[in-house]
Write a protein that holds these residues in place. Structure first.
Motif, PDB file in Angstrom:
ATOM      1  N   SER A 169      -4.148   6.746   9.359  1.00  0.00           N
ATOM      2  CA  SER A 169      -3.826   7.844   8.449  1.00  0.00           C
ATOM      3  C   SER A 169      -2.417   7.667   7.909  1.00  0.00           C
ATOM      4  CB  SER A 169      -3.965   9.188   9.167  1.00  0.00           C
ATOM      5  OG  SER A 169      -3.157   9.194  10.314  1.00  0.00           O
ATOM      6  N   ALA A 170      -1.670   6.761   8.511  1.00  0.00           N
ATOM      7  CA  ALA A 170      -0.318   6.477   8.025  1.00  0.00           C
ATOM      8  C   ALA A 170      -0.419   5.787   6.672  1.00  0.00           C
ATOM      9  CB  ALA A 170       0.414   5.578   9.015  1.00  0.00           C
ATOM     10  N   VAL A 171       0.266   6.312   5.715  1.00  0.00           N
ATOM     11  CA  VAL A 171       0.270   5.672   4.404  1.00  0.00           C
ATOM     12  C   VAL A 171       1.685   5.187   4.082  1.00  0.00           C
ATOM     13  CG1 VAL A 171      -1.754   6.773   3.407  1.00  0.00           C
ATOM     14  CG2 VAL A 171       0.433   7.956   3.343  1.00  0.00           C
ATOM     15  N   ASP A 172       2.456   4.957   5.132  1.00  0.00           N
ATOM     16  CA  ASP A 172       3.806   4.443   4.981  1.00  0.00           C
ATOM     17  C   ASP A 172       3.735   3.012   4.456  1.00  0.00           C
ATOM     18  OD1 ASP A 172       6.379   3.507   5.235  1.00  0.00           O
ATOM     19  OD2 ASP A 172       6.668   4.263   7.274  1.00  0.00           O
ATOM     20  N   ARG A 173       4.378   2.782   3.346  1.00  0.00           N
ATOM     21  CA  ARG A 173       4.377   1.457   2.717  1.00  0.00           C
ATOM     22  C   ARG A 173       4.854   0.380   3.691  1.00  0.00           C
ATOM     23  NH1 ARG A 173       4.434  -1.756  -1.531  1.00  0.00           N
ATOM     24  NH2 ARG A 173       6.312  -2.720  -2.327  1.00  0.00           N
ATOM     25  N   GLU A 174       5.821   0.725   4.533  1.00  0.00           N
ATOM     26  CA  GLU A 174       6.333  -0.238   5.516  1.00  0.00           C
ATOM     27  C   GLU A 174       5.244  -0.660   6.505  1.00  0.00           C
ATOM     28  OE1 GLU A 174       9.370  -1.762   5.510  1.00  0.00           O
ATOM     29  OE2 GLU A 174       9.557  -0.761   3.582  1.00  0.00           O
ATOM     30  N   ASP A 175       4.381   0.282   6.898  1.00  0.00           N
ATOM     31  CA  ASP A 175       3.280  -0.054   7.808  1.00  0.00           C
ATOM     32  C   ASP A 175       2.313  -1.027   7.141  1.00  0.00           C
ATOM     33  OD1 ASP A 175       4.140   1.423   9.979  1.00  0.00           O
ATOM     34  OD2 ASP A 175       2.992   3.202   9.435  1.00  0.00           O
ATOM     35  N   ILE A 176       2.023  -0.793   5.880  1.00  0.00           N
ATOM     36  CA  ILE A 176       1.096  -1.664   5.147  1.00  0.00           C
ATOM     37  C   ILE A 176       1.701  -3.066   5.017  1.00  0.00           C
ATOM     38  CG2 ILE A 176      -0.071  -2.048   2.934  1.00  0.00           C
ATOM     39  CD1 ILE A 176      -0.139   1.075   2.674  1.00  0.00           C
ATOM     40  N   ILE A 177       2.972  -3.126   4.686  1.00  0.00           N
ATOM     41  CA  ILE A 177       3.651  -4.421   4.563  1.00  0.00           C
ATOM     42  C   ILE A 177       3.683  -5.126   5.915  1.00  0.00           C
ATOM     43  CG2 ILE A 177       5.900  -5.504   4.136  1.00  0.00           C
ATOM     44  CD1 ILE A 177       6.304  -3.308   1.945  1.00  0.00           C
ATOM     45  N   CYS A 178       4.019  -4.392   6.953  1.00  0.00           N
ATOM     46  CA  CYS A 178       4.078  -4.969   8.305  1.00  0.00           C
ATOM     47  C   CYS A 178       2.704  -5.481   8.743  1.00  0.00           C
ATOM     48  CB  CYS A 178       4.608  -3.934   9.292  1.00  0.00           C
ATOM     49  SG  CYS A 178       4.890  -4.604  10.938  1.00  0.00           S
ATOM     50  N   ALA A 179       1.665  -4.720   8.449  1.00  0.00           N
ATOM     51  CA  ALA A 179       0.312  -5.145   8.821  1.00  0.00           C
ATOM     52  C   ALA A 179      -0.021  -6.486   8.181  1.00  0.00           C
ATOM     53  CB  ALA A 179      -0.710  -4.081   8.408  1.00  0.00           C
ATOM     54  N   ASP A 225      -6.926  -6.772   6.861  1.00  0.00           N
ATOM     55  CA  ASP A 225      -6.604  -5.825   5.795  1.00  0.00           C
ATOM     56  C   ASP A 225      -6.201  -4.501   6.420  1.00  0.00           C
ATOM     57  OD1 ASP A 225      -6.250  -4.776   3.227  1.00  0.00           O
ATOM     58  OD2 ASP A 225      -8.186  -5.508   2.520  1.00  0.00           O
ATOM     59  N   PHE A 226      -5.692  -3.610   5.588  1.00  0.00           N
ATOM     60  CA  PHE A 226      -5.240  -2.290   6.003  1.00  0.00           C
ATOM     61  C   PHE A 226      -6.017  -1.263   5.189  1.00  0.00           C
ATOM     62  CE2 PHE A 226      -2.739   1.506   5.848  1.00  0.00           C
ATOM     63  CZ  PHE A 226      -1.961   1.526   6.990  1.00  0.00           C
ATOM     64  N   PHE A 227      -6.661  -0.330   5.869  1.00  0.00           N
ATOM     65  CA  PHE A 227      -7.405   0.733   5.195  1.00  0.00           C
ATOM     66  C   PHE A 227      -6.877   2.084   5.653  1.00  0.00           C
ATOM     67  CE2 PHE A 227     -10.538  -2.755   5.379  1.00  0.00           C
ATOM     68  CZ  PHE A 227     -10.747  -2.924   4.016  1.00  0.00           C
TER      69      PHE A 227
END
Length: 134
Positions: free
Chosen positions: A95-105, A113-115
């Motif tokens: 549920s985290a939509v933090d851009r940093e989390d997506i980049i880190c993933a 992928d990140f959903f």
């Protein structure tokens, strides 16, 4: 149809919803949920060492969980035998939509992928088309 999908998320309701969608879409024969990443990791280690055919085909991993979070899980997951893990598709579902989390993933080679939650039939169809048929 996949043999086994594992959900790792501390939210019981989300796990129930995900299980229901996965079953209704005939996406997997078995769905196993873990509310604690440590429990999931212990069972994955055991499967990798003793019963590799029981290792999941796909894992949905949440990021923010008490105890071992998704990032710590990924660090520990790397220590599992590559012969087993390379056959498993791992996706972040958060549920985290933090851009940093997506980049880190995307910096973790294990993460396909990140959903964003909630899981939907559309996400499952996308996974089938983009990751499972190649």
């Amino acid at each position: 149809m996949l043999k086994k999908v594992v959900l790792i998320d501390d939210d019981q309701i989300n796990n129930f919803v995900c299980e229901t969608i996965i079953r209704s879409e005939n996406f997997a024969e078995r769905v196993v949920s873990y509310e604690w990443a440590e429990d999931a990791l212990n069972n994955l280690k055991q499967a990798a060492e003793q019963n590799p055919e029981e290792f999941p085909d796909l894992i949905f991993l949440d990021i923010n969980m008490p105890g071992m979070d998704g990032w710590k899980f990924l660090d520990a997951y790397r220590s599992l035998p590559e012969a087993v893990t390379k056959k498993c598709c791992l996706f972040m579902l958060s549920s985290a939509v933090d851009r940093e989390d997506i980049i880190c993933a995307k910096t973790h080679s294990e993460v396909r992928d990140f959903f964003s939650k909630p899981l939907s039939p559309e996400i499952l169809h996308l996974i089938k088309e983009d990751y499972l048929l190649t």
